[in-house]
Scaffold this active site. Structure first.
Site, PDB file in Angstrom:
ATOM      1  N   CYS A 174       0.810  -1.219   0.000  1.00  0.00           N
ATOM      2  CA  CYS A 174       0.000   0.000   0.000  1.00  0.00           C
ATOM      3  C   CYS A 174       0.844   1.269   0.000  1.00  0.00           C
ATOM      4  O   CYS A 174       1.684   1.462   0.895  1.00  0.00           O
ATOM      5  CB  CYS A 174      -0.911  -0.013   1.231  1.00  0.00           C
ATOM      6  SG  CYS A 174      -1.868   1.500   1.431  1.00  0.00           S
ATOM      7  N   TRP A 179      -7.784  -6.239   5.526  1.00  0.00           N
ATOM      8  CA  TRP A 179      -6.399  -6.703   5.445  1.00  0.00           C
ATOM      9  C   TRP A 179      -6.182  -7.842   6.437  1.00  0.00           C
ATOM     10  O   TRP A 179      -6.682  -7.817   7.558  1.00  0.00           O
ATOM     11  CB  TRP A 179      -5.436  -5.564   5.756  1.00  0.00           C
ATOM     12  CG  TRP A 179      -5.438  -4.470   4.738  1.00  0.00           C
ATOM     13  CD1 TRP A 179      -6.235  -3.352   4.743  1.00  0.00           C
ATOM     14  CD2 TRP A 179      -4.629  -4.377   3.567  1.00  0.00           C
ATOM     15  NE1 TRP A 179      -5.947  -2.571   3.643  1.00  0.00           N
ATOM     16  CE2 TRP A 179      -4.969  -3.168   2.902  1.00  0.00           C
ATOM     17  CE3 TRP A 179      -3.626  -5.200   3.011  1.00  0.00           C
ATOM     18  CZ2 TRP A 179      -4.344  -2.769   1.721  1.00  0.00           C
ATOM     19  CZ3 TRP A 179      -3.021  -4.790   1.837  1.00  0.00           C
ATOM     20  CH2 TRP A 179      -3.380  -3.596   1.205  1.00  0.00           C
ATOM     21  N   VAL A 190     -11.840  -0.238   6.528  1.00  0.00           N
ATOM     22  CA  VAL A 190     -10.669  -0.643   7.296  1.00  0.00           C
ATOM     23  C   VAL A 190      -9.453  -0.484   6.387  1.00  0.00           C
ATOM     24  O   VAL A 190      -9.356  -1.150   5.349  1.00  0.00           O
ATOM     25  CB  VAL A 190     -10.789  -2.096   7.772  1.00  0.00           C
ATOM     26  CG1 VAL A 190      -9.521  -2.541   8.486  1.00  0.00           C
ATOM     27  CG2 VAL A 190     -12.002  -2.240   8.692  1.00  0.00           C
ATOM     28  N   THR A 191      -8.558   0.397   6.739  1.00  0.00           N
ATOM     29  CA  THR A 191      -7.456   0.733   5.853  1.00  0.00           C
ATOM     30  C   THR A 191      -6.118   0.671   6.583  1.00  0.00           C
ATOM     31  O   THR A 191      -6.051   0.674   7.816  1.00  0.00           O
ATOM     32  CB  THR A 191      -7.638   2.149   5.280  1.00  0.00           C
ATOM     33  OG1 THR A 191      -7.583   3.108   6.348  1.00  0.00           O
ATOM     34  CG2 THR A 191      -8.981   2.292   4.558  1.00  0.00           C
ATOM     35  N   VAL A 192      -5.062   0.623   5.793  1.00  0.00           N
ATOM     36  CA  VAL A 192      -3.709   0.797   6.319  1.00  0.00           C
ATOM     37  C   VAL A 192      -3.152   2.097   5.750  1.00  0.00           C
ATOM     38  O   VAL A 192      -3.499   2.468   4.625  1.00  0.00           O
ATOM     39  CB  VAL A 192      -2.794  -0.391   5.942  1.00  0.00           C
ATOM     40  CG1 VAL A 192      -3.165  -1.622   6.737  1.00  0.00           C
ATOM     41  CG2 VAL A 192      -2.816  -0.698   4.450  1.00  0.00           C
ATOM     42  N   TYR A 196      -5.627   6.157  -8.991  1.00  0.00           N
ATOM     43  CA  TYR A 196      -6.839   5.418  -8.638  1.00  0.00           C
ATOM     44  C   TYR A 196      -8.048   5.950  -9.404  1.00  0.00           C
ATOM     45  O   TYR A 196      -8.937   5.182  -9.782  1.00  0.00           O
ATOM     46  CB  TYR A 196      -7.093   5.504  -7.132  1.00  0.00           C
ATOM     47  CG  TYR A 196      -6.162   4.646  -6.319  1.00  0.00           C
ATOM     48  CD1 TYR A 196      -6.540   3.369  -5.902  1.00  0.00           C
ATOM     49  CD2 TYR A 196      -4.893   5.101  -5.962  1.00  0.00           C
ATOM     50  CE1 TYR A 196      -5.685   2.569  -5.159  1.00  0.00           C
ATOM     51  CE2 TYR A 196      -4.031   4.314  -5.221  1.00  0.00           C
ATOM     52  CZ  TYR A 196      -4.426   3.050  -4.829  1.00  0.00           C
ATOM     53  OH  TYR A 196      -3.567   2.266  -4.094  1.00  0.00           O
TER      54      TYR A 196
END
Length: 332
Positions: free
Chosen positions: A45, A78, A111-113, A176
Site C-alpha cells: 500500500c 487486510w 478498514v485501511t492501512v 486510482y
C-alpha cells in the site's frame, strides 16, 4: 489503504473512519507514549508506505512497533496471512477489522492501512493517513533518533502543503481515479490531470534534486510512493499508460535517487505490490493473474542526480539498517 468505489462515474475515495491524532501536547485523547501503539501497514500500500518510510528515517522503531499485513485481503479487510498462524504476533488478530471492532463494536466503515492500534487494548486508534506522518515528525520529536532529518521544516510547511495537495489530487489519488473510473470521460479527465501534473513535477525537478529546498521532505515521500509503484502496477493495471516511469527521464532518475537512499528502497517489496493490485482488484483483473515483469533491477542503476547538489538528510544522518524482522527481499 483500501480503495473504495463510489456510485458515480468518477472514483471518489471515502474519508477515513478514525480521525484521531496521537499528540504530545495534550490536544487529543491519545498521548505520545513509547511502546503503547503498534503501526499496522502493508508493503503493497502506498499510503502505508509513507508511514513506514517516515518511521525509518526518524528512527522510531524502538518506540513504535510495526505489524505488516500481507498483500491480499477480502471483504473482511487486510489479513496477516504472512505471519505464523495467520495472526499478527503482537495483537493476536487475523484481520485488521478485529481492532476496529474492539474500538467500535459493530463497526461497518472502511478498514485501511496504515492504522495505529493501542497494544494493551487491541483497539484501533486512527487510520488518519494524511496527518499520521506529519505527527510522527512533529509530535514524536522527543523520540527521534540522533541525526533524524527534519522532514517537515516549519519554514517550508506552506510550500510542502501546497505541493502535497496537488500531488494527492492528481498523482497519489489520480492513478486510482484512472484505474477505478466507471466511464470513459472520468477516466480521460483523470488521465490528463495525472500526466499534466507529472510533466509539471518533471520540469520542477529538472534543476533541483528534491521538491522543496535541498533536502528530503514529506513532499518527496508522498510523491515517491506512487512513482515506485508506477510501472509495476499503475501503468498497466490502472491504464496510466501514456508513458512508463522509465520513459520519463527526470522522474525516473529522481525516483531511483530516492530508491537508493536508505529508508526508501529498503521498504519496497515489488512482489507484494503486484500480488495486491493484480490479485485483489477482481473488477479490473478478473483472472487474478499477476505479471512477472517488469525487471526491478533497473532501480539500482546510476541516476546522476548528485550533480544537482542537495543534502538528502540536511544536517542529519542516514538511518541504520532496518530491524531484522522488517527487511524486504533483495532485488533479484
Amino acid at each position: 489503504m483500501t480503495a473504495t468505489q463510489s456510485g458515480t462515474e468518477a472514483f471518489e475515495r471515502e474519508p477515513v473512519a478514525l480521525t484521531e491524532r496521537i499528540t504530545s501536547d495534550g490536544s487529543s485523547a491519545w498521548p505520545v507514549e513509547p511502546g503503547r501503539y503498534r503501526l499496522v501497514v502493508a508493503r503493497a500500500c502506498p499510503w502505508a508506505n509513507r508511514s513506514v518510510i517516515v518511521r525509518r528515517l526518524l528512527g522510531l522503531e524502538p518506540v513504535l512497533s510495526m505489524g505488516i499485513a500481507g498483500p491480499l485481503h477480502d471483504e473482511r479487510s487486510w489479513r496477516f496471512h504472512n505471519d505464523p498462524d495467520n495472526r499478527d504476533p503482537v495483537l493476536g488478530i487475523e484481520y485488521l477489522r478485529e481492532a476496529y471492532e474492539k474500538a467500535h463494536p459493530g463497526f461497518d466503515g472502511g478498514v485501511t492501512v496504515p492504522t495505529v492500534v493501542e497494544v494493551a487494548t487491541g483497539k484501533a486508534v486512527t487510520n488518519n493517513f494524511q496527518d499520521l506522518t506529519l505527527d510522527l515528525s512533529t509530535q514524536w520529536r522527543a523520540y527521534h533518533r540522533d541525526g533524524a532529518p527534519d522532514l517537515y521544516p516549519e519554514a517550508r510547511r506552506a510550500e510542502i502543503d501546497e505541493i502535497n495537495e496537488s500531488v494527492y489530487d492528481d498523482v497519489n489519488n489520480g492513478v486510482y481515479k484512472c484505474g477505478f473510473a466507471k466511464g470513459q470521460g472520468a477516466y480521460e479527465r483523470a488521465y490528463r490531470a495525472l500526466f499534466a501534473r507529472l510533466d509539471a513535477l518533471s520540469e520542477r525537478l529538472e534543476t533541483q534534486r528534491y521538491l522543496v529546498g535541498d533536502t528530503i521532505t514529506e513532499a518527496d515521500i508522498r510523491l515517491w510512493v506512487t512513482l515506485v509503484r508506477f510501472d509495476a502496477a499503475y501503468h498497466g493495471h490502472f491504464k496510466c499508460n501514456r508513458q512508463k516511469l522509465t520513459e520519463m527521464p527526470v522522474l525516473w532518475a529522481y525516483a531511483r535517487d530516492l530508491f537508493q537512499t536508505p529508508g526508501f528502497g529498503d521498504t519496497i517489496d515489488f512482489e507484494q505490490i503486484k500480488q495486491h493490485y493484480y490479485g485483489v482488484h477482481a473488477e479490473i483483473n478478473p483472472t487474478g493473474i499477476v505479471p512477472l515483469g517488469p525487471d526491478p533491477r533497473g532501480w539500482l542503476t546510476p541516476h546522476g542526480r548528485e550533480e544537482l547538489g542537495g543534502r538528502p538528510f540536511g544536517d542529519g544522518t542516514p538511518p541504520g539498517p532496518p530491524p531484522e524482522g522488517e527487511r524486504v527481499p533483495p532485488l533479484a
